[in-house]
Design an enzyme around this catalytic site. Sequence first.
Site, mmCIF file in Angstrom:
data_model
loop_
_atom_site.group_PDB
_atom_site.id
_atom_site.type_symbol
_atom_site.label_atom_id
_atom_site.label_comp_id
_atom_site.label_asym_id
_atom_site.label_seq_id
_atom_site.Cartn_x
_atom_site.Cartn_y
_atom_site.Cartn_z
ATOM 1 N N GLU A 152 7.469 -0.378 -1.910
ATOM 2 C CA GLU A 152 8.367 0.242 -0.929
ATOM 3 C C GLU A 152 9.430 -0.752 -0.474
ATOM 4 O O GLU A 152 10.600 -0.401 -0.292
ATOM 5 C CB GLU A 152 7.570 0.730 0.275
ATOM 6 C CG GLU A 152 6.602 1.854 -0.077
ATOM 7 C CD GLU A 152 5.656 2.148 1.066
ATOM 8 O OE1 GLU A 152 5.850 3.160 1.744
ATOM 9 O OE2 GLU A 152 4.719 1.353 1.305
ATOM 10 N N GLN B 175 35.606 -18.135 3.179
ATOM 11 C CA GLN B 175 34.389 -18.825 3.599
ATOM 12 C C GLN B 175 33.222 -17.837 3.723
ATOM 13 O O GLN B 175 32.056 -18.226 3.631
ATOM 14 C CB GLN B 175 34.648 -19.511 4.942
ATOM 15 C CG GLN B 175 33.455 -20.228 5.524
ATOM 16 C CD GLN B 175 33.867 -21.190 6.610
ATOM 17 O OE1 GLN B 175 34.312 -22.289 6.327
ATOM 18 N NE2 GLN B 175 33.735 -20.783 7.857
ATOM 19 N N SER C 210 -4.326 0.088 5.963
ATOM 20 C CA SER C 210 -3.803 0.642 7.210
ATOM 21 C C SER C 210 -4.694 0.173 8.345
ATOM 22 O O SER C 210 -5.905 0.060 8.184
ATOM 23 C CB SER C 210 -3.811 2.163 7.132
ATOM 24 O OG SER C 210 -3.844 2.721 8.432
ATOM 25 N N THR D 267 11.320 15.232 -16.717
ATOM 26 C CA THR D 267 12.729 15.388 -16.377
ATOM 27 C C THR D 267 12.714 16.237 -15.113
ATOM 28 O O THR D 267 11.820 17.078 -14.948
ATOM 29 C CB THR D 267 13.531 16.096 -17.486
ATOM 30 O OG1 THR D 267 12.970 17.386 -17.692
ATOM 31 C CG2 THR D 267 13.487 15.323 -18.807
ATOM 32 N N HIS D 268 13.662 15.997 -14.216
ATOM 33 C CA HIS D 268 13.680 16.648 -12.895
ATOM 34 C C HIS D 268 12.375 16.395 -12.135
ATOM 35 O O HIS D 268 11.997 17.191 -11.278
ATOM 36 C CB HIS D 268 13.897 18.160 -13.005
ATOM 37 C CG HIS D 268 14.995 18.549 -13.938
ATOM 38 N ND1 HIS D 268 16.291 18.759 -13.529
ATOM 39 C CD2 HIS D 268 15.012 18.716 -15.295
ATOM 40 C CE1 HIS D 268 17.043 19.070 -14.579
ATOM 41 N NE2 HIS D 268 16.290 19.031 -15.672
ATOM 42 N N ASN E 202 39.541 -26.918 -0.779
ATOM 43 C CA ASN E 202 39.693 -25.634 -1.478
ATOM 44 C C ASN E 202 39.183 -25.684 -2.916
ATOM 45 O O ASN E 202 38.468 -24.791 -3.363
ATOM 46 C CB ASN E 202 41.162 -25.189 -1.450
ATOM 47 C CG ASN E 202 41.646 -24.932 -0.037
ATOM 48 O OD1 ASN E 202 40.844 -24.925 0.897
ATOM 49 N ND2 ASN E 202 42.940 -24.748 0.127
ATOM 50 N N TYR F 252 44.194 -19.778 -1.050
ATOM 51 C CA TYR F 252 42.996 -19.785 -0.227
ATOM 52 C C TYR F 252 43.274 -19.183 1.150
ATOM 53 O O TYR F 252 44.330 -19.383 1.727
ATOM 54 C CB TYR F 252 42.487 -21.222 -0.071
ATOM 55 C CG TYR F 252 41.253 -21.329 0.812
ATOM 56 C CD1 TYR F 252 39.988 -21.155 0.285
ATOM 57 C CD2 TYR F 252 41.379 -21.578 2.181
ATOM 58 C CE1 TYR F 252 38.865 -21.229 1.099
ATOM 59 C CE2 TYR F 252 40.260 -21.660 2.999
ATOM 60 C CZ TYR F 252 39.005 -21.484 2.450
ATOM 61 O OH TYR F 252 37.889 -21.556 3.254
ATOM 62 N N LYS G 257 29.896 -16.897 0.868
ATOM 63 C CA LYS G 257 28.606 -17.492 0.500
ATOM 64 C C LYS G 257 27.402 -16.726 1.022
ATOM 65 O O LYS G 257 26.419 -16.535 0.296
ATOM 66 C CB LYS G 257 28.567 -18.946 0.962
ATOM 67 C CG LYS G 257 29.373 -19.834 0.048
ATOM 68 C CD LYS G 257 29.731 -21.141 0.695
ATOM 69 C CE LYS G 257 31.167 -21.515 0.435
ATOM 70 N NZ LYS G 257 32.168 -20.779 1.248
ATOM 71 N N LYS H 92 -6.866 3.892 3.254
ATOM 72 C CA LYS H 92 -5.529 3.711 2.695
ATOM 73 C C LYS H 92 -5.388 2.468 1.823
ATOM 74 O O LYS H 92 -5.938 1.418 2.117
ATOM 75 C CB LYS H 92 -4.494 3.615 3.834
ATOM 76 C CG LYS H 92 -4.277 4.911 4.569
ATOM 77 C CD LYS H 92 -3.470 5.917 3.759
ATOM 78 C CE LYS H 92 -2.000 5.628 3.811
ATOM 79 N NZ LYS H 92 -1.323 6.134 4.977
HETATM 80 N N1 ARG Z 1 34.082 -24.199 4.441
HETATM 81 C C1 ARG Z 1 35.212 -23.781 3.679
HETATM 82 C C2 ARG Z 1 34.853 -22.586 2.801
HETATM 83 O O1 ARG Z 1 33.718 -22.387 2.565
HETATM 84 C C3 ARG Z 1 35.705 -24.898 2.804
HETATM 85 C C4 ARG Z 1 37.140 -24.800 2.463
HETATM 86 C C5 ARG Z 1 37.959 -25.029 3.663
HETATM 87 N N2 ARG Z 1 39.321 -25.073 3.351
HETATM 88 C C6 ARG Z 1 40.282 -25.010 4.283
HETATM 89 N N3 ARG Z 1 41.503 -25.042 3.858
HETATM 90 N N4 ARG Z 1 40.003 -24.920 5.534
HETATM 91 O O2 ARG Z 1 35.677 -21.842 2.366
#
Ligand code: ARG
Length: 471
Positions: free
Chosen positions: A303, A335, A290, A168-169, A123, A330, A338, A296
């Site tokens: 875009e 998790q 194109s 503007t607009h 953690n 936690y 990420k 084109k």
């Molecule tokens: N892979 C977990 C995460 O990204 C790591 C921490 C896991 N902790 C746990 N108590 N299971 O959050």
Amino acid sequence: MPAKPRRPRPRADRNRLWGGRFAAGPAAIMAAINASIDVDRRLYAEDIAGSRAHCSMLMAQGIIARADGHKILKGLDRIEREIAAGRFRFAQRLEDIHMHIEARLQTLIGPAAGRLHTARSRNDQVATDFRLWIRSRLDRLDREFQALQRALVAQAERHAATPMPGFTHLQVAQPVTFGHHLLAYVEMFGRDRDRARDCRARLNESPLGAAALAGTSYPIDRSATARALGFARPMANSIDAVSDRDFALEFLALAAIAGVHLSRLAEEIVLWTSPGFAFVRLSDAFTTGSSIMPQKRNPDAAELVRAKSGRLFGNFQSLLVALKGLPLAYGKDMQEDKAPVFEAADTLGLALAATTGMVADMKADARAMRRMAEADYATATDLADWLVKTLELPFRQAHETTGRIVALAAERGVALAELALADLRAIEPRIDRRVFRALTIEASLASRGSFGGTAPRRVRTAARRAKRTVG
Ligand code: ARG
């Protein structure tokens, strides 16, 4: 007793209720939902850096033997090289990057590997890794924003006095210079850099040593690990240390706001390159053709930048929702923090690079910009102001008179400056020929010399100042 005929047994690993379509049993499903290795392997360098700092501290505090510590450090070096060289085997079974590295360490150095996790939990480990990753991404992001700002400033210097219609607009409003318009974006990306700097300063505290959530009974030195990892200090509360993801939210928020800026610029590039405007021509390097229409020149990169900003908003939203209502400390929900951050970082990096490329190469068509400014009476306000300043008309009346003059020009299909003096006098008898000086785009631009205004001399100074602040 005769033996009963044996009935085929259901496969023990298959769930009776929902296992019908699954070849693999619940354990495999569990592993699949639980595993984060495909995402968090990107944290390997940060994970190893955190482990090095932790291991050295454990040695210095006499919590683990020096000999074991040295073995661990050597093992970590080797693992880092293996992963960097693509010689490392990843497996779903080992869940996440932390377990992968520890398992490999076990294979390399044996039981001493087991001492690394003393006074630590995944953690505080993952919170540390993630802060380190975002911190270095923020540093790189600053340079990416800077590159875009430099490209904008270079164009702004080139076009400090190039007139374009300001809108503007999305209706022609008053003349501005193209340089002035581009410097507005330099300001925006400057604020994005400020936000990144703020985010970096706030995230730069170390969660390491919070352990699972409550701290630890070992005599650890949290200041030492914080220092070793370049953090300003250890986080004050162990529960906060493992449950806080504000830094990830701030990162996503600043990426989302930058996405707003990038998509506004992208939209303008799309407009400017369309033949109705034809203000700008992108280089071949940033244009596509194109497959059916040979004439084109499509601004695909602009875009895509415009569209990709949607992902940035979505990623921010997704983490907000994942964290909302989570009890301390936690939870495995975390998790899921990420993927949105990595995706946002990649998307933003790509959008910034593409925008920098487009801006650096684009060619402005000064004639097209002037043509629209003149055709759409961009100097009408200047005419009204002239009537106020020279003939001392009340502004409301000047506005009305100017409106009638614009209507006449529109009827004749000419620019304001192309009307005959007699025509102007038919509407307001006191008008004299000095008025024509006020009607030119150049006079209009030069007159807007207030601080922050579009007068070319102001724009030149602003570009010079921007060059210094952009770095
Ligand atoms: N892979 C977990 C995460 O990204 C790591 C921490 C896991 N902790 C746990 N108590 N299971 O959050």
